[in-house]
Every structure is written in structure tokens, then in C-alpha cells.
Design an enzyme around this catalytic site. Structure first.
Site, short mmCIF file in Angstrom:
data_model
loop_
_atom_site.label_atom_id
_atom_site.label_comp_id
_atom_site.label_asym_id
_atom_site.label_seq_id
_atom_site.Cartn_x
_atom_site.Cartn_y
_atom_site.Cartn_z
N TYR A 35 -1.56 -0.14 11.08
CA TYR A 35 -1.87 -0.67 9.74
C TYR A 35 -0.64 -0.59 8.54
CZ TYR A 35 -3.73 -0.71 4.88
OH TYR A 35 -3.71 -1.27 3.53
N THR A 64 0.76 -1.29 0.00
CA THR A 64 -0.10 0.12 -0.19
C THR A 64 0.90 1.12 0.00
OG1 THR A 64 -1.36 1.33 1.62
CG2 THR A 64 -0.08 -0.45 2.58
N LYS A 113 1.69 -3.64 7.51
CA LYS A 113 1.94 -3.82 6.13
C LYS A 113 3.60 -3.69 5.66
CE LYS A 113 -2.29 -4.47 4.12
NZ LYS A 113 -2.61 -5.25 3.03
N GLU A 170 0.23 3.93 1.86
CA GLU A 170 0.46 4.04 3.16
C GLU A 170 1.61 3.69 3.60
OE1 GLU A 170 -1.89 5.21 5.85
OE2 GLU A 170 -2.58 6.16 4.10
P1 NAP Z 1 -11.61 -4.61 2.21
O1 NAP Z 1 -12.74 -4.25 1.16
O2 NAP Z 1 -11.52 -3.89 3.45
O3 NAP Z 1 -11.63 -5.82 1.94
C1 NAP Z 1 -10.67 -6.75 3.03
C2 NAP Z 1 -10.84 -8.21 2.93
O4 NAP Z 1 -10.03 -8.97 3.77
C3 NAP Z 1 -12.32 -8.64 3.12
O5 NAP Z 1 -12.68 -9.74 2.49
C4 NAP Z 1 -12.23 -9.05 4.72
O6 NAP Z 1 -13.19 -10.03 5.03
C5 NAP Z 1 -10.85 -9.80 4.70
N1 NAP Z 1 -10.41 -10.01 5.79
C6 NAP Z 1 -10.03 -9.13 7.03
N2 NAP Z 1 -9.49 -9.80 8.11
C7 NAP Z 1 -9.19 -11.15 7.60
C8 NAP Z 1 -8.91 -12.15 8.35
N3 NAP Z 1 -8.35 -12.00 9.61
N4 NAP Z 1 -8.85 -13.18 7.80
C9 NAP Z 1 -9.44 -13.48 6.38
N5 NAP Z 1 -9.90 -12.46 5.79
C10 NAP Z 1 -9.80 -11.20 6.21
O7 NAP Z 1 -10.03 -3.99 1.37
P2 NAP Z 1 -9.98 -3.74 -0.17
O8 NAP Z 1 -10.09 -2.26 -0.37
O9 NAP Z 1 -10.77 -4.80 -1.14
O10 NAP Z 1 -8.41 -3.84 -0.26
C11 NAP Z 1 -7.59 -5.11 -0.26
C12 NAP Z 1 -6.41 -5.31 -0.03
O11 NAP Z 1 -5.51 -4.29 -0.67
C13 NAP Z 1 -6.15 -5.11 1.38
O12 NAP Z 1 -5.20 -5.89 2.12
C14 NAP Z 1 -5.94 -3.51 1.85
O13 NAP Z 1 -5.11 -3.49 2.84
C15 NAP Z 1 -5.04 -3.42 0.51
N6 NAP Z 1 -4.98 -2.06 -0.22
C16 NAP Z 1 -5.97 -1.36 -0.28
C17 NAP Z 1 -6.30 -0.18 -1.13
C18 NAP Z 1 -7.34 0.42 -1.59
O14 NAP Z 1 -7.26 1.71 -1.68
N7 NAP Z 1 -8.63 -0.15 -1.49
C19 NAP Z 1 -4.98 0.37 -1.43
C20 NAP Z 1 -3.65 -0.47 -1.08
C21 NAP Z 1 -3.65 -1.47 -0.67
P3 NAP Z 1 -14.81 -9.66 5.48
O15 NAP Z 1 -15.50 -9.32 4.29
O16 NAP Z 1 -15.00 -10.75 6.45
O17 NAP Z 1 -14.37 -8.72 6.63
O1 G4F Z 2 -10.63 6.83 2.67
P1 G4F Z 2 -9.53 6.45 4.08
O2 G4F Z 2 -10.02 6.01 5.08
O3 G4F Z 2 -8.26 6.06 3.25
P2 G4F Z 2 -6.74 5.95 3.64
O4 G4F Z 2 -6.65 6.00 5.04
O5 G4F Z 2 -6.07 6.75 2.72
O6 G4F Z 2 -6.48 4.15 3.65
C1 G4F Z 2 -7.00 3.62 2.17
O7 G4F Z 2 -5.85 3.60 1.43
C2 G4F Z 2 -4.84 2.81 1.63
C3 G4F Z 2 -3.87 3.29 0.53
O8 G4F Z 2 -3.09 4.26 0.62
C4 G4F Z 2 -5.21 1.76 1.79
F1 G4F Z 2 -3.75 0.71 2.32
C5 G4F Z 2 -5.99 1.26 3.13
O9 G4F Z 2 -6.13 0.04 3.15
C6 G4F Z 2 -7.06 2.22 2.63
O10 G4F Z 2 -7.99 1.36 1.79
O11 G4F Z 2 -9.02 7.95 4.22
C7 G4F Z 2 -8.58 9.03 3.37
C8 G4F Z 2 -8.09 10.12 3.89
C9 G4F Z 2 -7.60 10.36 5.20
O12 G4F Z 2 -6.55 11.36 5.01
C10 G4F Z 2 -8.42 10.45 6.45
O13 G4F Z 2 -8.05 11.45 7.61
O14 G4F Z 2 -9.66 10.84 4.28
C11 G4F Z 2 -9.35 11.68 5.58
N1 G4F Z 2 -10.72 11.69 6.04
C12 G4F Z 2 -11.33 12.90 6.36
N2 G4F Z 2 -12.67 12.51 6.88
C13 G4F Z 2 -11.57 10.57 6.29
C14 G4F Z 2 -12.80 11.17 7.13
N3 G4F Z 2 -11.33 9.30 6.42
C15 G4F Z 2 -12.44 8.63 6.69
N4 G4F Z 2 -12.22 7.21 6.44
N5 G4F Z 2 -13.51 9.13 7.19
C16 G4F Z 2 -13.70 10.35 7.35
O15 G4F Z 2 -14.82 10.90 7.94
#
Ligand code: NAP
Ligand code: G4F
Length: 353
Positions: free
Chosen positions: A156, A132, A160, A134
Site C-alpha cells: 500500500y 499518507t 502511495k 504510511e
Molecule cells: P476508505 O473508507 O477505505 O474509502 C476508500 C474509497 O475508495 C471507497 O469509496 C472505495 O469504494 C474507493 N475505491 C477503492 N478502490 C477503488 C477503485 N479501484 N476505483 C474506484 N474507487 C475505489 O478510505 P478513507 O479512510 O476514506 O481514505 C480516503 C483516502 O485517503 C484513501 O486514498 C486512503 O488511502 C487515504 N488515507 C486515509 C487515511 C485515513 O486514516 N483514513 C490516512 C491517510 C490517507 P468502495 O466503497 O466501493 O469500496
Molecule cells: O487501523 P489500521 O489498520 O491503520 P493503518 O495501518 O495505520 O492504516 C490507516 O492509516 C494510514 C495513515 O497512516 C492510511 F494511509 C491507511 O489507508 C489506513 O487508513 O492499523 C493501525 C495499527 C497497525 O499498527 C496495526 O498493526 O493497528 C495495528 N493493529 C493491531 N491489531 C491492527 C489490529 N490493525 C487492524 N486493522 N486490525 C487489528 O486487529
């Protein structure tokens, strides 16, 4: 027929990746957790499709914190490709459950790598690790590339970071085809409701139908490089189709503040906003409603609430994905405006009942 094992298949990316791999003729196996209520909404379409369910698409109970279960499943499935997407993926919530986050997001990755190694599958099973942006946290360079040093800012991101390096270490120590995709934020109508983009489109849609009064947010100043999840799962697949295992940044190269995301969302409904005040006193007020939804001039539609602030914030993310564009032939098809349009349209449909 290639076999893929996807952890996190019930999540946003798991769903899009399953769609992609099934369309390419893969047999897809997914890890699901036991939950007291069913949480397979994103992939329910495959249960209803008898040609797919139990023929090309299989779900297995398990958890990233359970080594014996993971090892048994990998032995039974003998996957060609493992996509380790499972994680406690919410940055803010990781401050409330740091130990569990480390166990799942950090050691969970080690469990997968060890299972593949101990089962003697290092030559046949490729592994994708969901790393990520992050990791860059307090950014040391703008834009961020594969060579930018990491400075994680949350439990987190620290978990990671372990997962990132243990993936690199197993690749180097045991010659495994194990790769990190360093993905910047990616979103979609299937994004979890408590990530900021979906929270915004969902609450704006509810307000449009008079189902909510106001959207409460935290830090409006932080900037993210947002892409569409559909584009990003394609990059995951491409990373595992290369001759050599390597790590790649996947990003759009455009960064936008949370405040501007809000403005763009309202603009799609023909509503003009003005932001007033600073910090906890900042609000967004409707200046003019040229559209058909229930917004009134003078209505306060956004307020800041400090409970959404994080103990340490990541202020700015912007990725340079030149390596992926050159070596993988990858580039995003969606821009931010198209992404927001798809998200707000889906949420308007959801609440137009
Ligand atoms: P998400 O929608 O939160 O999905 C997370 C998945 O992980 C869900 O299927 C969840 O299952 C499962 N999970 C959580 N804890 C688990 C455990 N202990 N054992 C088995 N499964 C578990 O996340 P996403 O946005 O699809 O992201 C996918 C991956 O990419 C994650 O690793 C995230 O950290 C990483 N990532 C995401 C982003 C982004 O912007 N979306 C960017 C960079 C990296 P449940 O449905 O049961 O909760
Ligand atoms: O949408 P966010 O919660 O995403 P964040 O923290 O960037 O993390 C997501 O992206 C990562 C990749 O860079 C992944 F690795 C991670 O698993 C996840 O998918 O927050 C984005 C920004 C932050 O700066 C937060 O402080 O939005 C700001 N924010 C402002 N108000 C908020 C809110 N975030 C959330 N969730 N809720 C709010 O009300």
C-alpha cells in the site's frame, strides 16, 4: 458554483468531504464502483434529499483502474477541483493483493493526472492527492514533517509513494495545481469496520450488550497519531484554496498506542482493565466494572491473535503539522478522547436494539 469531482466518495473521507463541499455551495460529482450489493450507505442521505440529488450531487459509475472511463467523466464534468480519495486503503490487505493495490493506488493517480493533462484542463482543474503518513513507514525522524524521508513498509505505502511523486512530477513538469495532503490516521463513526479504531469501538459495544465475548487484535504496541476525519477533510479543501500548489502534513501531533486506545475506550464505559502477559500471550482482563454494561470482573476482553500481525509493521507515527497550521490556518477541533467518545457512542447506539 464550483464543481468538485471526488473519487472514493463512498468511503469515510468521501462522505465527510461531500458534506463539507455541499455546505460550501459546490456541485459535487462522485465516482462509485459497480458492486453486487449497494454500498452507498454513507451517502444514502443525499439520495433521499430531492433538492440535492441530481441537482447538486451526482454519482457516476467508474473505477480508478479504467482510464477511458476516468477521462470521459472528467471531460463531461469539467471539475474545478478533483479530490482523488479512491484507494485500496487497507495496509494489511495490501500484502494479499499487492498488484491490484499498485494499479489502483499508484497508477490510478497517474490516470487522473494524465486525463487532466490530455484534456487541456491543467490551468483550470486543481487536484488533491490523498497521500499518507504510511509513506514514513520505518520512520527516519520523529516527529515527521514534509521534509522527512520516506521508507514505505507495505505494498500500500509503496503504491502511495508512486502516487505522491507522480503528483509532484506533474506539478513541476506541466505546471499543474496538484498537491499531496500527507494525512496521518483519521477516524470517525463512519470508519471501515476492519481498521483498528473502529474494530475496537464496535467490538466493545457488542460486548457491552453481550453480543460478543472477546476482541481479537494484532500488534498492541504500535502507535498512531489519530485525528477526526471531519477535521482532515477541511484541510484537504484548504490545500486547494491556496495561491500556490504545495504538499502538507496533516496531523494532531499526539501519538497513542493501540493498547492505550483500548484502555481509553473501556474507561468511557467505566470499566478498568489490566493487561497481562506478552506478545501472543497478552490479554486484557476486567479489573472493575463501575458502569452499567455487561462486563464481569475477571472477564478476558482482549486477546492477541498473530493473524492480525503484518509482515512488516509501522511502529510509530507522529506528525508535525506546523506548516499546515501556519499557511492554511488549519488546526484540529477534536482531540483523541472526543473522537473515541463519538465512536463508542455511535457503536453503542448501533447495537442497542
Ligand atoms: P476508505 O473508507 O477505505 O474509502 C476508500 C474509497 O475508495 C471507497 O469509496 C472505495 O469504494 C474507493 N475505491 C477503492 N478502490 C477503488 C477503485 N479501484 N476505483 C474506484 N474507487 C475505489 O478510505 P478513507 O479512510 O476514506 O481514505 C480516503 C483516502 O485517503 C484513501 O486514498 C486512503 O488511502 C487515504 N488515507 C486515509 C487515511 C485515513 O486514516 N483514513 C490516512 C491517510 C490517507 P468502495 O466503497 O466501493 O469500496
Ligand atoms: O487501523 P489500521 O489498520 O491503520 P493503518 O495501518 O495505520 O492504516 C490507516 O492509516 C494510514 C495513515 O497512516 C492510511 F494511509 C491507511 O489507508 C489506513 O487508513 O492499523 C493501525 C495499527 C497497525 O499498527 C496495526 O498493526 O493497528 C495495528 N493493529 C493491531 N491489531 C491492527 C489490529 N490493525 C487492524 N486493522 N486490525 C487489528 O486487529
Amino acid at each position: 458554483m464550483k464543481k468538485a469531482f471526488i473519487t472514493g466518495i463512498t468511503g469515510q473521507d468521501g462522505m465527510y468531504l461531500a458534506d463539507l463541499l455541499l455546505s460550501k455551495g459546490y456541485e459535487v460529482h462522485g465516482l462509485r464502483r459497480r458492486t453486487s450489493l449497494l454500498n452507498t450507505q454513507r451517502i444514502d442521505k443525499y439520495f433521499a434529499d430531492s433538492a440535492t440529488y441530481s441537482h447538486k450531487f451526482y454519482l457516476h459509475y467508474g473505477d480508478l483502474t479504467d482510464s477511458s472511463n476516468l477521462t470521459r467523466l472528467i471531460q463531461e464534468i469539467q471539475p474545478d477541483e478533483i479530490y482523488n480519495l479512491a484507494a485500496m486503503s487497507h495496509v494489511h490487505i495490501s500484502f494479499s493483493m499487492p498488484e491490484y493495490t499498485a494499479n489502483c493506488d499508484g497508477i490510478g493517480t497517474l490516470r487522473i493526472l494524465e486525463a487532466v493533462r490530455l484534456l487541456g484542463l491543467t490551468k483550470t482543474t486543481k487536484i488533491y492527492q490523498a497521500s499518507t503518513s504510511e509513506l514514513y513507514g520505518l520512520v527516519q525522524e520523529v516527529p515527521q514533517t514534509e521534509k522527512t524521508p520516506f521508507y514505505p513498509r507495505s505494498p500500500y505505502a509503496v503504491a502511495k509513494m508512486y502516487a505522491y511523486w507522480i503528483t509532484v512530477n506533474y506539478r513541476e513538469a506541466y505546471n499543474m495545481f496538484a498537491c499531496n495532503g500527507i494525512l496521518f490516521n483519521h477516524e470517525s463513526p463512519y470508519r471501515g469496520e476492519n481498521f483498528v479504531t473502529r474494530k475496537i469501538t464496535r467490538e466493545v459495544a457488542r460486548m457491552a450488550y453481550n453480543l460478543a465475548d472477546c476482541l481479537h487484535l494484532g500488534n498492541l504496541n504500535s502507535k498512531r497519531d489519530w485525528g477526526h476525519a471531519k477535521d482532515y477533510v477541511d484541510a484537504m479543501w484548504r490545500i486547494l484554496q491556496q495561491d500556490k500548489p504545495e504538499d502538507y502534513v496533516i496531523s494532531t501531533g499526539v501519538t497513542t498506542s493501540i493498547r492505550d486506545f483500548v484502555i481509553k475506550t473501556f474507561a468511557l464505559l467505566d470499566v478498568e482493565l489490566a493487561f497481562e502477559g506478552t506478545h501472543e500471550n497478552e490479554t486484557a482482563v476486567v479489573v472493575k466494572n463501575n458502569g452499567k454494561y455487561a462486563f464481569k470482573a475477571g472477564q478476558v476482553v482482549v486477546k492477541v491473535h498473530p493473524k492480525f500481525y503484518r509482515p512488516t509493521e509501522v511502529d510509530l507515527l507522529i506528525g508535525d503539522s506546523s506548516k499546515a497550521r501556519q499557511k492554511l490556518g488549519w488546526q484540529p477541533k477534536y482531540n483523541l478522547d472526543a473522537l473515541i467518545k463519538e465512536m463508542i457512542d455511535a457503536d453503542l447506539k448501533l447495537f442497542n436494539k
